[in-house]
Design a protein around this motif. Structure first.
Motif, PDB file in Angstrom:
ATOM      1  N   TYR A  62       0.932  -0.699   0.147  1.00 20.82           N
ATOM      2  CA  TYR A  62       0.005  -0.491   0.214  1.00 20.82           C
ATOM      3  C   TYR A  62       0.643   1.379  -0.057  1.00 20.82           C
ATOM      4  O   TYR A  62       2.257   1.783   0.834  1.00 20.82           O
ATOM      5  CB  TYR A  62      -0.904   0.168   1.147  1.00 20.82           C
ATOM      6  N   ASN A  63       0.963   1.767  -1.174  1.00 17.40           N
ATOM      7  CA  ASN A  63       1.455   3.688  -0.614  1.00 17.40           C
ATOM      8  C   ASN A  63       3.285   3.110  -1.094  1.00 17.40           C
ATOM      9  O   ASN A  63       3.459   3.885  -0.215  1.00 17.40           O
ATOM     10  CB  ASN A  63       1.005   4.217   0.326  1.00 17.40           C
ATOM     11  N   SER A  93       5.292   3.368  -2.623  1.00 12.46           N
ATOM     12  CA  SER A  93       6.488   4.433  -3.678  1.00 12.46           C
ATOM     13  C   SER A  93       6.253   5.924  -2.743  1.00 12.46           C
ATOM     14  O   SER A  93       7.269   6.338  -2.774  1.00 12.46           O
ATOM     15  CB  SER A  93       5.487   4.735  -5.032  1.00 12.46           C
ATOM     16  N   GLU A  94       5.342   5.840  -1.941  1.00 13.01           N
ATOM     17  CA  GLU A  94       5.591   7.266  -1.599  1.00 13.01           C
ATOM     18  C   GLU A  94       5.660   7.010   0.342  1.00 13.01           C
ATOM     19  O   GLU A  94       6.277   7.937   1.203  1.00 13.01           O
ATOM     20  CB  GLU A  94       4.237   8.166  -1.415  1.00 13.01           C
ATOM     21  N   VAL A  95       5.596   5.931   0.033  1.00  9.18           N
ATOM     22  CA  VAL A  95       6.377   5.843   2.106  1.00  9.18           C
ATOM     23  C   VAL A  95       6.897   4.790   1.771  1.00  9.18           C
ATOM     24  O   VAL A  95       6.821   3.523   2.245  1.00  9.18           O
ATOM     25  CB  VAL A  95       4.970   5.655   3.056  1.00  9.18           C
ATOM     26  N   PHE A 134       9.273   2.565  -6.339  1.00  7.35           N
ATOM     27  CA  PHE A 134       8.437   1.000  -6.229  1.00  7.35           C
ATOM     28  C   PHE A 134       9.242   0.158  -6.992  1.00  7.35           C
ATOM     29  O   PHE A 134       9.198  -1.205  -6.947  1.00  7.35           O
ATOM     30  CB  PHE A 134       7.161   1.163  -7.095  1.00  7.35           C
ATOM     31  N   ARG A 146       9.180  -2.582   3.383  1.00  5.24           N
ATOM     32  CA  ARG A 146       8.721  -1.651   2.935  1.00  5.24           C
ATOM     33  C   ARG A 146       9.960  -0.824   2.147  1.00  5.24           C
ATOM     34  O   ARG A 146       9.847   0.120   1.766  1.00  5.24           O
ATOM     35  CB  ARG A 146       7.103  -0.538   3.183  1.00  5.24           C
ATOM     36  N   TYR A 167      -0.782   2.729  11.820  1.00  4.40           N
ATOM     37  CA  TYR A 167      -0.476   3.546  10.847  1.00  4.40           C
ATOM     38  C   TYR A 167      -0.568   4.911  11.420  1.00  4.40           C
ATOM     39  O   TYR A 167       0.488   5.187   9.718  1.00  4.40           O
ATOM     40  CB  TYR A 167      -2.175   3.863  10.607  1.00  4.40           C
ATOM     41  N   PHE A 185       3.275   5.958   8.677  1.00  5.38           N
ATOM     42  CA  PHE A 185       2.237   7.202   7.834  1.00  5.38           C
ATOM     43  C   PHE A 185       2.283   7.725   7.365  1.00  5.38           C
ATOM     44  O   PHE A 185       1.911   8.428   7.113  1.00  5.38           O
ATOM     45  CB  PHE A 185       0.829   6.107   6.816  1.00  5.38           C
ATOM     46  N   ARG A 199       6.869   9.289   8.204  1.00  5.93           N
ATOM     47  CA  ARG A 199       7.119   9.766   6.558  1.00  5.93           C
ATOM     48  C   ARG A 199       7.326  10.893   6.995  1.00  5.93           C
ATOM     49  O   ARG A 199       8.005  11.321   5.875  1.00  5.93           O
ATOM     50  CB  ARG A 199       5.767   9.441   6.012  1.00  5.93           C
TER      51      ARG A 199
END
Length: 545
Positions: free
Chosen positions: A24-25, A27-29, A90, A143, A384, A388, A392
């Motif tokens: 989940y997400n 690429s961003e976190v 990613f 991740r 979370y 996140f 992050r």
């Protein structure tokens, strides 16, 4: 629906939850792309295009990178994700996230391999898969672009095959092969694997020490030794021990210091409470606090003989063995270097959950499962928030978020010469090269000429200058750069306001960090006005027309 089908549905659900938590997400976190990750990504890109890494070495057995060496297996597998997803964040993280996801399934099959009619371990197997699926340490490292996660998957797969070999000796050669491959994924496995194999064969001597199995054992050991040959080659070059020399204890080896660090991995404060910044996630430990209860139940269950004997042998061996490599380094409780140990603790906790569940009256078993599901959901909500949001926005500078965003801005200045300061981050050049898909042939020619030692060496220089067409990545040289018409880019420490005023710089753009605050600034130089200063004292002004 029979119990087997119900258990399969539970396993699928657990796997899908783990898959979601890891991808989940992605690429961003974490926000950005760490220099080590970019190095692996670019080397994979270069191998894919030319069969050589960025230094022009054909299919290396260790990848020279940023002052050290990276184990090869992760990089070679990343060629697949780069081929499919391109030079993206990613793609660089894909193999680690996939490894963490597959680990959930392998964990289930490993624990279940000790099951029999007398001690049905199906429930404990599901608990083990569930814990690996949702534990903070397992999600966090899945991740990140870390070879250790791939190493852990291969090591646990090897354990599963070793367990199967107790019933079918034909699994032993494959087990040794997989365990040998794990030594090319991460450093810890090099020590753990060599100790584990003879210990395993000794613990199960009643099974293996038979005349008809001698040939199978000999072939298996030869296969394992064969996988170690590349390590033997690099031992004599200094490259093999380069990373250990960097992380080893300063001031020499001390038994007392080793014991302190070793015992540190068994302390509840390190397993269940927040670690120092940079080790894991803010406000959360490697395991959720409630997991300490089944851990204690499991420990007491061991002394009361409530754990399956063969499984308890393996868990005990690995619990004492897997924290040794990390304890040999210069850090106290560094979870990245002890993923096998954290995985073992997860299994021990799952055994405790199994004991609690088995000792509960039948009419209350469903209630126990409901309570566990609610506790897991509350834990994931806490994760979370911590991951996140706090993680992050609190660590984006360590992962070069602003430099990833800088790539988008650089396309607007393709006709300008650009200097990007790299005085405090040696990974900026390879990060930009990866995201810009810079020609590997040009890269190889550029970096090979800057090597100050043989490719495999005990010393690796980090003072490389990356010239990517109109972009040059290196430390700023104020006595030269401000007298040439170009754009200079740096963080707020590299280019202060007093330097802007002194050197007559003009602001061109600003790049924020993940929290929105300005982190990078790009300035155009003004050599004509600078040279009008009576105190310029630069030969570059004297050469101007």
């Amino acid at each position: 629906m029979n119990n087997k089908n119900v258990n399969k549905l539970f396993l699928v659900a657990i796997f899908l939850i783990g898959l979601f938590l890891r991808f989940y997400n992605l690429s961003e976190v974490p926000a950005g792309l760490h220099g080590d990750a970019a190095s692996q990504g670019y080397n994979a890109f270069s191998i894919l295009k030319t069969g050589m890494d960025r230094y022009g070495e054909s299919f290396p057995i260790l990848f020279r990178s940023l002052g050290s060496y990276q184990p090869p297996l992760y990089t070679y597998l990343t060629t697949i994700s780069v081929l499919i997803f391109g030079n993206t964040v990613f793609a660089a993280r894909f193999i680690s996230a996939l490894s963490g996801s597959l680990l959930i399934l392998v964990t289930y099959f490993f624990v279940n391999s000790f099951s029999n009619k007398k001690n049905n371990l199906e429930t404990i197997s599901l608990f083990a898969a569930g814990l690996v699926s949702i534990s903070p340490w397992a999600i966090f490292f899945s991740r990140l672009t870390v070879e250790a996660n791939l190493g852990l998957l291969l090591f646990v797969t090897g354990l599963f095959l070793f367990s199967k070999s107790r019933f079918n000796i034909k699994f032993l050669p494959l087990a040794c092969l997989v365990l040998g491959l794990s030594t090319h994924a991460y450093y810890s496995e090099r020590l753990i694997s060599i100790i584990f194999i003879p210990a395993f064969l000794y613990f199960f001597k009643d099974v293996f020490w038979k005349k008809e199995k001698t040939k199978w054992i000999a072939v298996s050991l030869i296969i394992f030794i064969f996988t170690l040959i590349p390590h033997i080659f690099t031992v004599f070059t200094g490259a093999f021990s380069r990373r250990f020399d960097q992380v080893a204890s300063l001031g020499g080896f001390s038994i007392f210091e080793f014991v302190r660090k070793y015992l540190d991995y068994f302390l509840p404060k390190n397993l269940f409470f927040e670690l120092p910044e940079g080790r894991l996630i803010p406000k959360i430990g490697p395991f959720y606090l409630w997991m300490i209860i089944p851990l204690l139940v499991s420990v007491f269950g061991y002394f009361k003989g409530k754990i399956e004997l063969n499984l308890s042998k393996i868990l005990l061996l690995l619990a004492f063995l897997t924290s040794v490599p990390a304890a040999l380094t210069g850090d106290f409780f560094y979870p990245l270097r002890a993923l096998e140990f954290l995985w073992i603790i997860s299994i021990v906790i799952s055994v405790g959950l199994g004991i609690i569940y088995a000792s509960t009256e039948y009419k209350y078993k469903f209630a126990i499962l409901i309570i566990l599901c609610v506790v897991a959901l509350v834990s994931l909500k806490s994760f979370y928030t911590s991951y996140f949001f706090l993680f992050r926005y609190g660590t984006d500078k360590n992962y070069g978020y602003s430099y990833v965003k800088l790539v988008e801005k650089l396309s607007e200045y393709s006709d300008k010469k650009i200097i990007i300061d790299s005085a405090r981050d040696t990974g900026i050049g390879v990060r930009l090269a990866y995201l810009l898909r810079y020609d590997p042939n040009k890269m190889q020619e550029m970096l090979k000429s800057q090597m100050k030692s043989p490719y495999y060496s005990g010393t690796v220089n980090t003072d490389e200058v990356y010239k990517l067409d109109n972009i040059e990545v290196r430390p700023m040289v104020w006595g030269k750069d401000v007298y040439i018409e170009e754009i200079i880019v740096g963080d707020l420490l590299a280019i202060s306001q007093s330097q802007v005023d002194e050197h007559k710089l003009k602001l061109e753009f600003e790049i924020p960090s993940a929290d929105g605050a300005v982190y990078l600034r790009g300035y155009s130089t003004n050599p004509e006005e600078k040279c009008l200063s009576p105190s310029h004292g630069s030969v570059y002004c004297d050469k101007a027309p």
